[in-house]
Design a protein around this motif. Structure first.
Motif, mmCIF file in Angstrom:
data_model
loop_
_atom_site.group_PDB
_atom_site.id
_atom_site.type_symbol
_atom_site.label_atom_id
_atom_site.label_comp_id
_atom_site.label_asym_id
_atom_site.label_seq_id
_atom_site.Cartn_x
_atom_site.Cartn_y
_atom_site.Cartn_z
ATOM 1 N N VAL A 44 -1.066 4.572 12.896
ATOM 2 C CA VAL A 44 -1.890 3.384 13.162
ATOM 3 C C VAL A 44 -2.766 3.099 11.934
ATOM 4 N N LEU A 45 -2.546 1.950 11.318
ATOM 5 C CA LEU A 45 -3.334 1.573 10.146
ATOM 6 C C LEU A 45 -4.803 1.442 10.530
ATOM 7 N N THR A 46 -5.679 2.232 9.869
ATOM 8 C CA THR A 46 -7.110 2.140 10.214
ATOM 9 C C THR A 46 -7.989 1.836 9.010
ATOM 10 N N ASP A 47 -7.458 1.985 7.788
ATOM 11 C CA ASP A 47 -8.302 1.655 6.640
ATOM 12 C C ASP A 47 -7.432 1.456 5.403
ATOM 13 N N VAL A 48 -8.002 0.743 4.448
ATOM 14 C CA VAL A 48 -7.280 0.444 3.202
ATOM 15 C C VAL A 48 -8.260 0.407 2.024
ATOM 16 N N ARG A 85 -12.230 5.772 4.382
ATOM 17 C CA ARG A 85 -13.064 5.200 5.439
ATOM 18 C C ARG A 85 -14.000 4.209 4.776
ATOM 19 N N THR A 86 -14.008 2.976 5.269
ATOM 20 C CA THR A 86 -14.781 1.907 4.632
ATOM 21 C C THR A 86 -15.954 1.474 5.501
ATOM 22 N N SER A 87 -17.067 1.211 4.861
ATOM 23 C CA SER A 87 -18.245 0.668 5.536
ATOM 24 C C SER A 87 -18.618 -0.647 4.857
ATOM 25 N N LYS A 103 -16.529 2.903 0.114
ATOM 26 C CA LYS A 103 -15.362 3.712 0.472
ATOM 27 C C LYS A 103 -15.720 5.188 0.427
ATOM 28 N N TYR A 141 0.846 -1.199 0.000
ATOM 29 C CA TYR A 141 0.000 0.000 0.000
ATOM 30 C C TYR A 141 0.881 1.249 0.000
#
Lengths: 294, 294
Positions: free
Chosen positions: B117-121, B159-161, B146, B81
């Motif tokens: 801090v990895l929080t989304d991809v 930000r993913t849902s 996304k 990434y």
């Protein structure tokens, strides 16, 4: 004398059946369980299933009082909901006998219709509430979690969350559930899930964190089910208003699940929480309702 | 001259594959689709599947640029990434060639790691963002929706849902889904679902309303899928902060789904919303990234 059967109590849920041999006063003398829940039965099946599970208990002397989904449409016999505010006497007045020849009766469920608009229902938990005989908030966690507010011994509202069913569906039918173990292994992972949901308005976004936490190496496979359980229970707790969280709160349900809810409630700042015995609450409620009919 | 293939573009998602024949400048000349998504393939399968789907397009002259899950772990080749903030040039600099002998390259996904801090991809949507070449917020609805924020042509957050996957799981594995039709039939039912979720913090409670609305006779079976879709998309929209909803917002995805999101955004008060063509965005993004490597 106290080991004499005074009432056969039946809690007939959607997915299972519990039969209790109850002494005068509400104490449980014996119990039977069976997986033949109301959801899988035709109306005519109910007497046969009950006889198969506890036929030796069904004597002329012992009345049978049933609560739960046996009273739903397509159940043993449809019992109209009683409306909030509802007392134990209202429930007793609403009993329906599915079979005129036998001494069996079904307790009505309770409907919540603020301003005349039906917004929530329950069948079975109202009986536990009567058995607990306490004002405040009763939380019955499970497939469909119920939050029931009781004021002056009247059930004034009920609010349902699909939490348990959602947990099962996510495990069964999403990529998050692939390879997921059972919850109840890691309380720290559960707490992290709760905290996440307490600070996240969108459950869908919180759920994606199961994937990211694993990707980042912060969530081991054995922790995933607890983390997911925490996310879902946390979201349910976060959605309650301040008055409900102020309590006093009584948890009534599966002991392990109730313990998880107690943990989540603590993280959400609820301080007045106790855990009650679900079977005892059901038996006491059935007994109390039965007594009111005599 | 404009119908000459300048680039073979590949959008390799988890559950499907799209191959585009792209002219210089990014226009789509032709397209192929296949259900062999990256999730079902082993690394060695990718060249064969691509050849099976579009082998006649794969000439020595046409480079192949791939975006999406082909670059994930267990994909064709893992492409690290790029971190936010990420520009088109960053993506071009991060291309990985899975096969040294061939002119195929894979675009990196983008990771969002506030404070380290990895929080989304995401993988795939970054390429559409480059193709759209617009600042503001890009919303790519779908299995994993996304919400991507772009400032000064840099992707600054994602930000993913899990909305789409949750919708599928609820239909497949809960009692709410039993007998439910397809969404897209009744926009009024969809709107009611959105409104409900905009005013309900607990999605589990909103979901139980599918049952109560049906019980009360206010939700017909043919409306249920739209109502459920509204609940889930409404919850996703309600979970976005005010800055994201202020936009400008660009929806890029399946046209029918994008139209539903536009409706939900309107109900949530978002006023600056447009719908873009997803295929065109992908093609333009791949072209732009490819151009930067030359």
């Amino acid at each position: 004398l106290t080991d004499t059967t005074a009432l056969i109590g039946v809690d007939w849920g959607s997915s299972n059946l519990r039969v209790l041999r109850i002494a005068a006063g509400g104490a449980v003398l014996d119990r039977r369980a069976d997986p033949r829940g109301a959801a899988g039965l035709q109306p005519g099946d109910f007497p046969e299933v009950l006889a198969a599970v506890a036929g030796d208990w069904l004597t002329d002397d012992a009345p049978v009082l049933v609560c739960g989904m046996a009273g739903a449409r397509n159940g043993w016999a449809e019992v109209p909901y009683r409306s909030c505010p509802a007392t134990a006497a209202d429930l007793a007045a609403g009993l329906v006998r599915p079979d005129p020849d036998r001494a069996a009766a079904i307790v009505p469920g309770v409907a919540f219709s603020p301003g005349g608009v039906l917004t929530d229902v329950m069948r079975g938990e109202e009986t536990q509430v009567v058995g607990l005989a306490a004002d405040g908030v009763v939380v019955a966690p499970g497939t469909h979690s119920k939050w029931i507010v009781i004021e002056d011994s009247r059930i004034v509202s009920v609010r349902t969350s699909l939490t348990g069913e959602l947990f099962a569906a996510i495990r069964k039918a999403t990529m998050l559930g692939a390879g997921m173990g059972e919850p109840g292994v890691d309380i720290a992972a559960f707490r992290r899930g709760v905290e996440r949901s307490l600070h996240e308005r969108d459950l869908g976004a919180a759920l994606f964190s199961v994937r990211v936490e694993a990707l980042a190496g912060r969530l081991a496979p054995f922790e995933a089910a607890d983390y997911l359980s925490g996310l879902l229970i946390g979201a349910e707790v976060a959605g309650q208003d301040a008055a409900r969280l102020a309590g006093p709160l009584t948890l009534v349900g599966d002991p392990a699940l109730s313990a998880r809810y107690a943990e989540a409630l603590d993280l959400a700042g609820a301080r007045d929480v106790r855990v009650a015995d679900a079977e005892q609450a059901t038996a006491a409620g059935l007994w109390r309702i039965w007594e009111m009919t005599r």
